[in-house]
Design an enzyme around this catalytic site. Structure first.
Site, PDB file in Angstrom:
ATOM      1  N   ASP A  84      60.113  18.651  36.185  1.00  0.00           N
ATOM      2  CA  ASP A  84      60.337  18.106  34.837  1.00  0.00           C
ATOM      3  C   ASP A  84      59.321  18.713  33.863  1.00  0.00           C
ATOM      4  O   ASP A  84      58.123  18.707  34.144  1.00  0.00           O
ATOM      5  CB  ASP A  84      60.147  16.575  34.922  1.00  0.00           C
ATOM      6  CG  ASP A  84      60.608  15.854  33.676  1.00  0.00           C
ATOM      7  OD1 ASP A  84      61.495  16.375  32.970  1.00  0.00           O
ATOM      8  OD2 ASP A  84      60.075  14.756  33.409  1.00  0.00           O
ATOM      9  N   GLY A 178      58.944   7.567  26.499  1.00  0.00           N
ATOM     10  CA  GLY A 178      58.221   6.293  26.471  1.00  0.00           C
ATOM     11  C   GLY A 178      58.991   5.223  25.717  1.00  0.00           C
ATOM     12  O   GLY A 178      60.172   5.381  25.410  1.00  0.00           O
ATOM     13  N   HIS A 211      66.587  13.381  27.338  1.00  0.00           N
ATOM     14  CA  HIS A 211      65.268  12.927  27.804  1.00  0.00           C
ATOM     15  C   HIS A 211      64.970  11.582  27.152  1.00  0.00           C
ATOM     16  O   HIS A 211      65.655  11.163  26.223  1.00  0.00           O
ATOM     17  CB  HIS A 211      64.202  13.958  27.423  1.00  0.00           C
ATOM     18  CG  HIS A 211      64.177  15.144  28.325  1.00  0.00           C
ATOM     19  ND1 HIS A 211      63.167  15.383  29.214  1.00  0.00           N
ATOM     20  CD2 HIS A 211      65.086  16.141  28.516  1.00  0.00           C
ATOM     21  CE1 HIS A 211      63.428  16.476  29.892  1.00  0.00           C
ATOM     22  NE2 HIS A 211      64.588  16.973  29.495  1.00  0.00           N
TER      23      HIS A 211
HETATM   24  P1  13P Z   1      61.163   8.010  29.575  1.00  0.00           P
HETATM   25  O1  13P Z   1      59.809   7.893  30.192  1.00  0.00           O
HETATM   26  O2  13P Z   1      61.157   7.653  28.138  1.00  0.00           O
HETATM   27  O3  13P Z   1      62.207   7.292  30.338  1.00  0.00           O
HETATM   28  O4  13P Z   1      61.536   9.563  29.597  1.00  0.00           O
HETATM   29  C1  13P Z   1      61.649  10.237  30.813  1.00  0.00           C
HETATM   30  C2  13P Z   1      61.872  11.684  30.598  1.00  0.00           C
HETATM   31  O5  13P Z   1      62.522  12.114  29.674  1.00  0.00           O
HETATM   32  C3  13P Z   1      61.294  12.604  31.586  1.00  0.00           C
HETATM   33  O6  13P Z   1      61.478  13.936  31.237  1.00  0.00           O
END
Ligand code: 13P
Length: 291
Positions: A84, A178, A211
């Site tokens: 990621d 987040g 995301h």
């Molecule tokens: P969140 O932490 O907001 O769920 O996002 C996860 C993400 O996009 C990881 O690449």
């Protein structure tokens, strides 16, 4: 069954559902996500950020753990082990360690540099049978220091990256990682629609990636899927339910009762909470029964 993410995401895009990418942090996380995917007969993507990889002693440890767990738990649904937000160097490390899929996040580079690096990494990944996600640079969403909405990508820049042959594309549509601030304006479906149309012109139905899946309203998720989103990343929401469940256990004094301090007992409520959250998301994304 460890696979790259191309086929599962092409199928999701064609079938108008999305596959969840759930970020993993340790053994409990990985086991919870894998078992839930198997129980629901859903494809799944295990996301590993560079930070989480480092925490888990490096990509090689992660790849070995996931491969062994996939085998010992008898997982038959398609599982992709995906880097990621990889850096250029991080992508090569993940490839070498045995990941089945990578994301190169060149969104902070000028578009020409993003194109050059994405081209090279796409060739490297495809040469070894991995799938690759790329991210496209963006228009800022900040006003007076307050982020009311995340960045929105430029469809022309998306086209420049998509034509390189990447398997799926992350493009900002107002999403943020987040918990969303109270004044968040929601996803920009106008941007998503323009990107989708541009993609249909230049590369066809490429799976789009959303995301920042945490905290986006269900109706917005459904709408995004209908406009070409086929991969949705969720990280913070699993962390929050894990923390809540663990706090509940300790506040109820259960760690002080008998052998309640045993980590297998202490971490069990958090483990179950992650399973329940992953199930809820797979049902919402429509991936249940699609393995
Ligand atoms: P969140 O932490 O907001 O769920 O996002 C996860 C993400 O996009 C990881 O690449």
């Amino acid at each position: 069954m460890l696979v790259n993410a191309k086929e599962m995401l092409d199928k999701a895009r064609a079938g108008k559902y999305a596959v969840g990418q759930f970020n993993i942090n340790n053994l409990e996380w990985t086991k919870a996500v894998l078992l839930t995917a198997q129980e629901l007969n859903s494809p799944v993507i295990l996301g590993v950020s560079e930070g989480a990889g480092k925490y888990m002693c490096g990509f090689e440890t992660v790849a070995a753990m996931v491969a062994a767990m996939d085998k010992s738990l008898g997982i038959t649904v398609p599982v992709a082990l995906h880097l990621d937000h990889g850096t250029y160097e991080g992508c090569y490390k993940a490839i070498k360690a045995g990941f089945t899929s990578i994301m190169f996040d060149g969104s902070h580079f000028p578009i020409d540099e993003n194109v050059a690096k994405t081209t090279e990494l796409t060739n490297a990944a495809h040469g070894l049978g991995l799938s690759i996600e790329a991210e496209v640079g963006a228009i800022g969403g900040e006003e007076d220091g307050v982020i009311g909405r995340g960045e929105c990508a430029d469809p022309e820049e998306c086209a420049r990256i998509a034509v390189l042959g990447v398997d799926f594309l992350a493009a900002g549509i107002g999403n943020i990682h987040g918990v969303y601030p109270d004044n968040w304006e929601g996803l920009s479906f106008e941007t998503l629609d323009s990107i989708n149309k541009k993609m249909l012109e230049c590369v066809g139905e490429i799976p789009l990636v959303l995301h920042g899946g945490t905290g986006i309203h269900d109706d917005q998720i459904t709408m995004a899927i209908s406009l070409g989103v086929a991969k949705i990343n969720v990280n913070t929401e699993c962390q929050l339910v894990f923390a809540d469940a663990t706090r509940g256990y300790i506040e109820a004094g259960k760690d002080k009762q008998g052998k309640g301090f045993d980590p297998r007992k202490l971490l069990a409520p958090g483990f179950e909470a992650i399973k329940a959250k992953v199930k809820e998301k797979m049902e919402l994304f429509g991936s249940v029964g699609k393995a």
